[in-house]
Design an enzyme around this catalytic site. Structure first.
Site, PDB file in Angstrom:
ATOM      1  N   ASP A  39       0.852  -1.066  -0.215  1.00  0.00           N
ATOM      2  CA  ASP A  39      -0.196  -0.554  -0.326  1.00  0.00           C
ATOM      3  C   ASP A  39       0.663   1.137   0.006  1.00  0.00           C
ATOM      4  OD1 ASP A  39      -1.103  -2.077   1.062  1.00  0.00           O
ATOM      5  OD2 ASP A  39      -2.364  -1.363   2.280  1.00  0.00           O
ATOM      6  N   GLN A  55       4.369   0.697   2.341  1.00  0.00           N
ATOM      7  CA  GLN A  55       4.551  -0.637   3.143  1.00  0.00           C
ATOM      8  C   GLN A  55       5.096  -1.336   1.891  1.00  0.00           C
ATOM      9  OE1 GLN A  55       2.010  -2.368   5.832  1.00  0.00           O
ATOM     10  NE2 GLN A  55       2.655  -0.142   5.878  1.00  0.00           N
ATOM     11  N   SER A  99      -0.198   0.159   7.415  1.00  0.00           N
ATOM     12  CA  SER A  99      -0.567   1.579   6.968  1.00  0.00           C
ATOM     13  C   SER A  99      -1.080   2.639   7.248  1.00  0.00           C
ATOM     14  CB  SER A  99      -1.836   1.267   5.730  1.00  0.00           C
ATOM     15  OG  SER A  99      -1.035   0.302   3.975  1.00  0.00           O
ATOM     16  N   ARG A 168      -7.896  -1.067  11.410  1.00  0.00           N
ATOM     17  CA  ARG A 168      -5.994  -0.315  11.385  1.00  0.00           C
ATOM     18  C   ARG A 168      -6.207   0.692  10.459  1.00  0.00           C
ATOM     19  NH1 ARG A 168      -6.995  -6.227   9.658  1.00  0.00           N
ATOM     20  NH2 ARG A 168      -7.284  -6.450   7.521  1.00  0.00           N
ATOM     21  N   ASP A 169      -5.299   1.402   9.328  1.00  0.00           N
ATOM     22  CA  ASP A 169      -4.674   2.409   8.341  1.00  0.00           C
ATOM     23  C   ASP A 169      -5.431   3.331   9.120  1.00  0.00           C
ATOM     24  OD1 ASP A 169      -4.277  -0.519   7.565  1.00  0.00           O
ATOM     25  OD2 ASP A 169      -5.665  -0.826   6.907  1.00  0.00           O
ATOM     26  N   TRP A 307      -3.702  -9.104  -4.300  1.00  0.00           N
ATOM     27  CA  TRP A 307      -3.315  -9.963  -3.358  1.00  0.00           C
ATOM     28  C   TRP A 307      -3.042 -10.858  -4.080  1.00  0.00           C
ATOM     29  CZ3 TRP A 307      -0.201  -8.898   0.382  1.00  0.00           C
ATOM     30  CH2 TRP A 307      -0.268  -7.108   0.576  1.00  0.00           C
TER      31      TRP A 307
END
Ligand code: FRU
Length: 504
Positions: A39, A55, A99, A168-169, A307
Site C-alpha cells: 500500500d 508498506q 498502513s 487499522r489504516d 493480492w
C-alpha cells in the site's frame, strides 16, 4: 534516535538499490527501493514536495515485517528515494508498521499516523492474539521519532464488538477549525467491516466519535485503507474490502477498491451513501490514498497489484510491487471519474497521429510501437450497414507475446487479457468490463510503462489497470477488427526530460 532495526534497513536498501538497473524498473511508476512494496502510505504535500511512503519489506521480494519506505517528488512522476522512515522496533509495532497517513502540524513538523501490529499471549497459553493499535511518529520529512505515549488508540477505544485484531489504516486530516479527524477500518461483531471516526483537539489525544459507515456484509468483509474527501459538491468514501463477491460487472477482484458517493453529516459523524461502484475494472489495483494538491486537485495513487496474483512475479526478482499512475479524480453523473494527472503531458514526445484508419483484419501502423507509450484511440463503426463483431488492440507484442484489449460492441464489453504476456503462472489474466459507447464511439487512452498497462475509458468514466512482466523486446502494437472499424489514433512516447536533453 534511530533504532538499530531502522539503521540496518537503511544500510541495506542503500547498498542493494545499486544492484537494480534503471531499465529494470518502470519509467514513471514508483517501485520499492529494494524488495517488497504494498500500500501507499502517508501520501501528502509537505515542504514543497509530494511525499509517498509505502508498506515495505526491504530484504526480500515478499511480504515481511512491515517498514515504511519513503520517496519524494515534485510532479508525482519522477521519484527520488529517501531513507526508510519507520521500522518495526517498538513493543507495540514489533510485528509491523502497517498502513497510515500523514499531515503537517501547525508548527511545521510532519505527523505520521500508522497501525502498530503486535502479538499478545492469550490466557498465558501458546496461542497468540494479534493486536492492532494506532501510533504516531513526528518528523522533518526525512527522520521520524515515534511518540513516547504510543499507542494513541487501542482496544479500549473501540465501540462494543469491534475487533482488536482488525483495527487499522488510519487516515487523518485537519479541519478548517484546526481540530483533527481520523477514520480507521475495523471489523464489528458480524464479521463484516466498518469505518470508525475519531476526533482530536491536538492530533495526539484522540476520542472515539462514531461509526462512519457500516458494511453489514454487503461489500466483502473487512474494510481496509479508508479515505474520505469532498469533491465536486459530493462526499467520496474509498475503502478496499477483502473477500468481495462479484455483482454483475462490479467487484470482480476479490480484494478490490470500493467507492461510495454520498454525503457526510459532520455533526453526527455519519456518511450517507447514495451510489457505489468499483474504482478499477482491471486486474491490479488496491488500497489507494489521495492527496489534495496545492492547486486544489484531488489526486489518487493505488497499489497496482492484486493480492491474489502476487505469484505472477518470481521472488528472485529484486523488487516487487508498483504504484499506479497518479490520477486526478472528479465526480460527474454520480460516478467517480479518473484521468492521468496533467503533469504527464510534459513527458509526451514524438507524436504520431492517424485519422480515419479503416481496420478490417490486422493493421500495423508505422511509428506506433513501444513500451512507454501514451496512446489515444477513438473507434466507431466503419460500415453503417453492419456493426463489427470485435475490435482489438494488441501491445507488448512480438511473435511470442502480447497483451490485448478487445471490445465487442454488441455486448458493450471491453476485455483486458494478459494470458500471453509471458506469465508462467495460472493466476488471473483476464477481466471483462461493461462500458458505455457514446454516439457509437468508444474512447480509450492506454498508458503503457515497462511493466504495466492502464486504460482510461471514455475520458475516465472507467479505468482498467494490469501489471505485465513481458520481455521488453516485445514492443509492437497492432489493431484488429472482425468486421470494419473506423479508428483515430494518436501516440506519444513517454520520456523523461533529462533523456531528451541527453539526446541534444
Ligand atoms: C492492505 C493491508 C492493510 C495493512 C497493510 C499491511 O493491503 O492489508 O490493511 O495495513 O496491507 O501490509
Amino acid at each position: 534516535m534511530t533504532s538499530q532495526t531502522l539503521r540496518e534497513a537503511r544500510k541495506y536498501e542503500e547498498a542493494f538499490e545499486k544492484t537494480i538497473k534503471k531499465e529494470e524498473r518502470p519509467e514513471i511508476h514508483l517501485t520499492p527501493r529494494t524488495g517488497w512494496m504494498n500500500d501507499p502510505n502517508g501520501f501528502s504535500w509537505y515542504k514543497g514536495q509530494y511525499h509517498m511512503f509505502y508498506q515495505y519489506y526491504p530484504y526480500e521480494s515478499k511480504w515481511g515485517p512491515m517498514h515504511w519506505g519513503h520517496a519524494v517528488s515534485r510532479d508525482l512522476l519522477h521519484w527520488e528515494y529517501l531513507p526508510a522512515a519507520l521500522a518495526p522496533d517498538e513493543f507495540y509495532d514489533m510485528d509491523g508498521c502497517f498502513s497510515g497517513s500523514a499531515i503537517e502540524l501547525p508548527d511545521g513538523r510532519q505527523m505520521l499516523m500508522y497501525t502498530g501490529v503486535s502479538k499478545e499471549h492469550k490466557n498465558y497459553g501458546p496461542n497468540m492474539d494479534v493486536l492492532q493499535t494506532q501510533c504516531i511518529a513526528i518528523g522533518d520529512g526525512m527522520d521520524y521519532e515515534k511518540y513516547e505515549q504510543n499507542p494513541v488508540l487501542d482496544g479500549e477505544d473501540l465501540p462494543e464488538g469491534g475487533s482488536r485484531a482488525d483495527f487499522r489504516d488510519p487516515k487523518i486530516w485537519r479541519k478548517r477549525d484546526g481540530t483533527y479527524c481520523c477514520i480507521i477500518g475495523n471489523r464489528p461483531a458480524d464479521g463484516s467491516g466498518q469505518i470508525l471516526l475519531y476526533t482530536s483537539e491536538d492530533g495526539f489525544h484522540w476520542k472515539y466519535k462514531s461509526v462512519l459507515v457500516s458494511n453489514f456484509n454487503r461489500f466483502g468483509k473487512m474494510w481496509e485503507c479508508p479515505d474520505l474527501f469532498e469533491l465536486n459538491g459530493k462526499w467520496v468514501l474509498l475503502t478496499s474490502p477483502q473477500d468481495m463477491l462479484p455483482e454483475g460487472f462490479e467487484y470482480h477482484n476479490g480484494n478490490g477498491t470500493l467507492c461510495l458517493i454520498g454525503d457526510f453529516d459532520e455533526d453526527a459523524g455519519v456518511f450517507k451513501e447514495m451510489h457505489n461502484q468499483s474504482v478499477d475494472y482491471g486486474i491490479d489495483f488496491y488500497a489507494p490514498q489521495t492527496v489534495l494538491t496545492p492547486d486544489g486537485r484531488r489526486v489518487m495513487i493505488g497499489w497496482m497489484q492484486n493480492w491474489d496474483s502476487c505469484g505472477i512475479r518470481s521472488r528472485e526478482e529484486p523488487w516487487f510491487g508498483q504504484m499506479s499512475l497518479p490520477r486526478e479524480l472528479f465526480v460527474k453523473n454520480n460516478r467517480l471519474y479518473q484521468m492521468p494527472i496533467k503533469e504527464l503531458d510534459a513527458m509526451r514526445h514524438n507524436r504520431v497521429e492517424y485519422t480515419g484508419v479503416t481496420v478490417a483484419e490486422t493493421v500495423w501502423l508505422d511509428g506506433i510501437k513501444g513500451r512507454k507509450l501514451d496512446m489515444e484511440l477513438t473507434i466507431r463503426p466503419g460500415d453503417p450497414q453492419e456493426l463489427y463483431q470485435k475490435f482489438a488492440v494488441r501491445f507488448a507484442q512480438n511473435e511470442r507475446y502480447h497483451t490485448s484489449l478487445s471490445f465487442r460492441p454488441r455486448e458493450s464489453i471491453l476485455k483486458i487479457d494478459r494470458k500471453f504476456s509471458g506469465s508462467r503462472r495460472a493466476s488471473i489474466h483476464q477481466r471483462r468490463s461493461l462500458v458505455n459507447m457514446v454516439d457509437g464511439e468508444l474512447k480509450l487512452r492506454i498508458i503503457l510503462d515497462r511493466f504495466s498497462v492502464e486504460v482510461f475509458v471514455n475520458d475516465g468514466e472507467q479505468v482498467l489497470s494490469a501489471t505485465m512482466y513481458t520481455d521488453q523486446e516485445a514492443d509492437r502494437v497492432s489493431f484488429f477488427a472482425d468486421g470494419t472499424v473506423n479508428m483515430d489514433v494518436v501516440t506519444y512516447e513517454l520520456l523523461h526530460f533529462t533523456v531528451i536533453q541527453d539526446q541534444i
